[in-house]
Each structure stands twice: as C-alpha cells, then as structure tokens.
Design a protein around this motif. Structure first.
Motif, short mmCIF file in Angstrom:
data_model
loop_
_atom_site.label_atom_id
_atom_site.label_comp_id
_atom_site.label_asym_id
_atom_site.label_seq_id
_atom_site.Cartn_x
_atom_site.Cartn_y
_atom_site.Cartn_z
N LEU B 194 -1.07 -23.60 -0.08
CA LEU B 194 -0.52 -22.53 0.67
C LEU B 194 0.05 -21.35 0.07
N PHE B 195 0.87 -21.69 -1.15
CA PHE B 195 1.22 -20.81 -1.83
C PHE B 195 0.08 -19.86 -2.23
N THR B 196 -1.01 -20.62 -2.84
CA THR B 196 -2.01 -19.83 -3.41
C THR B 196 -2.68 -18.79 -2.30
N LEU B 197 -2.88 -19.30 -1.25
CA LEU B 197 -3.36 -18.54 -0.09
C LEU B 197 -2.48 -17.37 0.35
N LEU B 198 -1.38 -17.56 0.34
CA LEU B 198 -0.44 -16.53 0.88
C LEU B 198 -0.38 -15.43 -0.43
N PHE B 199 -0.42 -15.93 -1.41
CA PHE B 199 -0.11 -15.05 -2.72
C PHE B 199 -1.63 -14.03 -2.75
N SER B 200 -2.72 -14.86 -2.73
CA SER B 200 -3.83 -13.92 -2.78
C SER B 200 -3.84 -13.01 -1.63
N ALA B 201 -3.43 -13.39 -0.36
CA ALA B 201 -3.50 -12.52 0.66
C ALA B 201 -2.64 -11.27 0.50
N ARG B 202 -1.66 -11.60 0.00
CA ARG B 202 -0.38 -10.51 -0.30
C ARG B 202 -0.93 -9.66 -1.51
N THR B 203 -1.61 -10.22 -2.45
CA THR B 203 -2.19 -9.42 -3.65
C THR B 203 -3.16 -8.41 -3.13
N HIS B 204 -4.08 -9.03 -2.23
CA HIS B 204 -5.08 -8.37 -1.56
C HIS B 204 -4.53 -6.97 -0.82
N LEU B 205 -3.64 -7.33 -0.16
CA LEU B 205 -2.90 -6.25 0.59
C LEU B 205 -2.02 -5.16 -0.32
N GLU B 206 -1.63 -5.51 -1.40
CA GLU B 206 -1.29 -4.41 -2.46
C GLU B 206 -2.43 -3.75 -3.21
N ARG B 207 -3.31 -4.37 -3.40
CA ARG B 207 -4.37 -3.82 -4.12
C ARG B 207 -5.16 -2.70 -3.06
N ARG B 208 -5.28 -3.10 -1.74
CA ARG B 208 -5.66 -2.04 -0.67
C ARG B 208 -4.84 -0.96 -0.72
N ARG B 209 -3.25 -1.26 -0.88
CA ARG B 209 -2.47 -0.12 -0.76
C ARG B 209 -2.63 0.76 -1.92
N ALA B 210 -2.79 0.18 -3.01
CA ALA B 210 -2.96 0.96 -4.17
C ALA B 210 -4.17 1.97 -4.13
N GLU B 211 -5.18 1.36 -3.51
CA GLU B 211 -6.68 2.08 -3.15
C GLU B 211 -6.42 3.25 -2.09
N LEU B 212 -5.61 2.92 -1.23
CA LEU B 212 -5.34 4.13 -0.14
C LEU B 212 -4.49 4.97 -0.96
N ASP B 213 -3.40 4.96 -1.78
CA ASP B 213 -2.54 5.80 -2.50
C ASP B 213 -3.63 6.73 -3.31
N GLU B 214 -4.60 6.18 -4.06
CA GLU B 214 -5.54 6.88 -4.80
C GLU B 214 -6.51 7.80 -4.04
N LEU B 215 -6.92 7.24 -2.70
CA LEU B 215 -7.63 8.16 -1.75
C LEU B 215 -6.57 9.20 -1.39
N TYR B 216 -5.34 9.13 -1.26
CA TYR B 216 -4.57 10.49 -0.52
C TYR B 216 -4.56 11.16 -1.57
N LEU B 217 -4.30 10.76 -2.97
CA LEU B 217 -4.24 11.82 -4.17
C LEU B 217 -5.66 12.61 -4.10
N ASP B 218 -6.44 11.73 -4.09
CA ASP B 218 -7.93 12.52 -4.21
C ASP B 218 -8.02 13.62 -3.11
N GLU B 219 -7.43 13.29 -1.92
CA GLU B 219 -7.69 14.17 -0.72
C GLU B 219 -6.77 15.65 -1.35
N GLU B 220 -5.60 15.26 -1.72
CA GLU B 220 -4.94 16.27 -2.06
C GLU B 220 -5.32 17.42 -2.97
N GLU B 221 -6.15 16.53 -4.03
CA GLU B 221 -6.78 17.46 -5.02
C GLU B 221 -7.86 18.34 -4.42
#
Lengths: 92, 221
Positions: B194-221
């Motif tokens: 269960l820990f592995t499952l929740l941890f992988s889901a939560r890591t996926h969320l962080e990765r997607r957030r980082a990708e979103l931040d990069e997209l925002y930076l790209d848009e500003e440029e």
C-alpha cells in the motif's frame, strides 16, 4: 458562643468526611482478573477496535481521493495550457 | 512503474480485503484479549511511516549534495505518505492504550518521540507548502533531522522504562507467538505494498507538477 461555633463546625466537618467515607468503594484486597470485574467496570474492546479499523480505512480512502483530485487538477491545467500554447502558435 | 501500478493495486486491495479474515482467526493474546488485534494495523503503519521517513531523508541527502530535482520530488512524496501512515499509527495507538492502560496517552519516551517525528514531517510539509522559493534546501535539512530521530523511536521502548511494549517483541514474534506471526507479517506486507502504491501515485503527481511548471516557463518565454 465560641464553644457552640466550634461544635457546629466540627459536626459539619464530620458530616462531610462521613459522607465521603460512606460512598467509598470497599478496598480491594486481592488480585481480580479483568474478566471477573463487574460489567460497569469493564470497558468493551470491540468499539475501540472497530474505530481503529474504520479510521485506517477512512484515512487511506480520503488520502487516495486527495491524490486523485490533485492529479486531475494538474492534468486539467496542463491541457488548458497546451491548448493556449497551440492557439498562440497558430495565430503567429 | 506505470505498467505495474494496476496489478499492484489489485494485489494490495485483495490482500487488504483478506487481512481481516486472518486477523479474526489469529489467536487472542492472553492478557490484552480482543484489543490486541489493533496491533495488526498499528505496527505495520509504523513500518510504512519509517520507510517513508528513510526514503525522504536519503533523497534529501542526495538532493543537498547533488542538487537533483527528481530526488527532491521523491522526498516530498515520501514525506506526505509517511505523515499519513504516522497519523494512522498515532490514532490507532491511543485506541489500544485506552483499553490496555486505561488512558489515551502517556508522555513517555517512546510515544513522545514518535509524536515528535510525526510533527517534524508535518513541519516539513508546511515548509514546502508555505516556505516560498528556496524552501527545498531548508526542508531537506529538516527531513535529515527527522530521519535521525527514527532509530531513537525504535530503541526508546527497549532501553528506557516506558509503558509501551518493547519493539523487540516484533522480531521475536515467530518464536514467542507463531500463531500471530503469520497474520502480522501478512499485514506488514500488505501495508508495504500500500505504501509503494501511494508513494508511486504521489511521485507521479510531483512529476506532473514539475512538467506543468516547465510548460508555464515555456509559455512565458
């Protein structure tokens, strides 16, 4: 006068102490197993056990729901941003 | 990891669904009786909590020395999951204590240190949420400090006089109570999955957030 006051005070004090004494449970002189205690002094374990398991399930479900909700929000933001960027590059 | 997520989720759900059957059929502990069965969820939740704390602490060390953003994402995901399992441990423990000790809580070394570790990681998450830019490095230091407390939590029940049962009973369970060892280690495995499952889901969320931040930076440029 002071003798009467002292006597009345002593009687009141005695009544207070006596009533407290009267309501004291009898002293326990030997080991009593939990299973032989009167029902009023026994705490049922089942409600505590059920509460613990229910809390575990509710906490995990709520946490899973919050991850799902946050992930959906990020995905929606991402799609909106990608659409906006595509529109902008189309107008150039 | 995404390929294994669904089979892992199904396996974890099946294991957790079967766990109450094993727990109900496990032998009763002679002095505590029914309430001891909280132990099958309480102890595994601390296993999961400490795993999260160690992942967070080690990822924070790597982040501080190497500066890799992906290790920082692992750290924040592990810290959040650790706080959830710690909360489960801190709620189920007093429910057991109320029956076994007659009180909900005792300020003894083991319980207090466990509460402190939980509060350190709540502090870590608050720092991440409200610390602003640059809080990653400060929170990494907090995580290392929190991780350093874990061994003390484990040994505190064995070396100091506390009301909590010694944690050394767990490794000896197979010898002292073989009937309880099977269901217990089964629950530990289910909680770690269960820990592995929740941890992988939560890591996926962080990765997607980082990708979103990069997209925002790209848009500003």
């Amino acid at each position: 006068m002071s003798v009467i006051r002292t006597t009345v005070s002593a009687c009141c004090a005695w009544l207070l102490v006596a009533s407290a004494w009267a309501f004291q449970p009898p002293p326990q002189r030997e080991f009593v197993p939990v299973s032989q205690l009167p029902p009023t002094e026994q705490m049922p374990a089942a409600p505590l056990l059920i509460s613990a398991y229910a809390f575990v399930w509710v906490a995990l479900m709520v946490y899973l729901w919050t991850i799902w909700r946050r992930l959906n929000k990020v995905e929606a933001d991402m799609q909106a941003l990608e659409r906006r960027m595509a529109q902008r590059s189309g107008t150039r | 990891m995404r390929r294994f997520f669904t089979p892992l989720a199904v396996l974890t759900a099946l294991m957790l669904a079967y766990a109450p059957v094993l727990i109900a059929n496990a032998p009763f502990e002679s002095t505590m009786g029914l309430i001891q069965k909280i132990f099958y969820f309480h102890v595994p939740s601390w296993f999961a909590m400490f795993t999260g704390v160690f992942i967070c602490g080690i990822a924070s060390v790597v982040y501080l020395f190497k500066g890799r953003p992906q290790t920082d994402r692992l750290a924040v995901a592990a810290a959040e999951v650790a706080v959830v399992f710690g909360l489960i441990g801190l709620v189920t423990g007093p429910l057991w204590a109320r029956k076994s000790w007659g009180v909900w809580w005792q300020w003894d070394a083991h319980l207090t240190m466990a509460l402190i570790v939980e509060l350190i990681f709540v502090g870590y998450l608050l720092l991440r949420a409200y610390g602003g830019p640059g809080s990653e490095k400060l929170s990494a230091a907090v995580a290392i400090f929190g991780m350093a407390n874990v061994p003390f939590v484990y040994v505190s029940a064995n070396i100091w006089r506390t009301v909590h049962p010694p944690t050394s009973v767990v490794p000896e369970l197979g010898r002292t109570a073989p009937g309880m060892a099977g269901p217990f280690w089964y629950c530990v495995l289910a909680f770690m999955l269960l820990f592995t499952l929740l941890f992988s889901a939560r890591t996926h969320l962080e990765r997607r957030r980082a990708e979103l931040d990069e997209l925002y930076l790209d848009e500003e440029e």
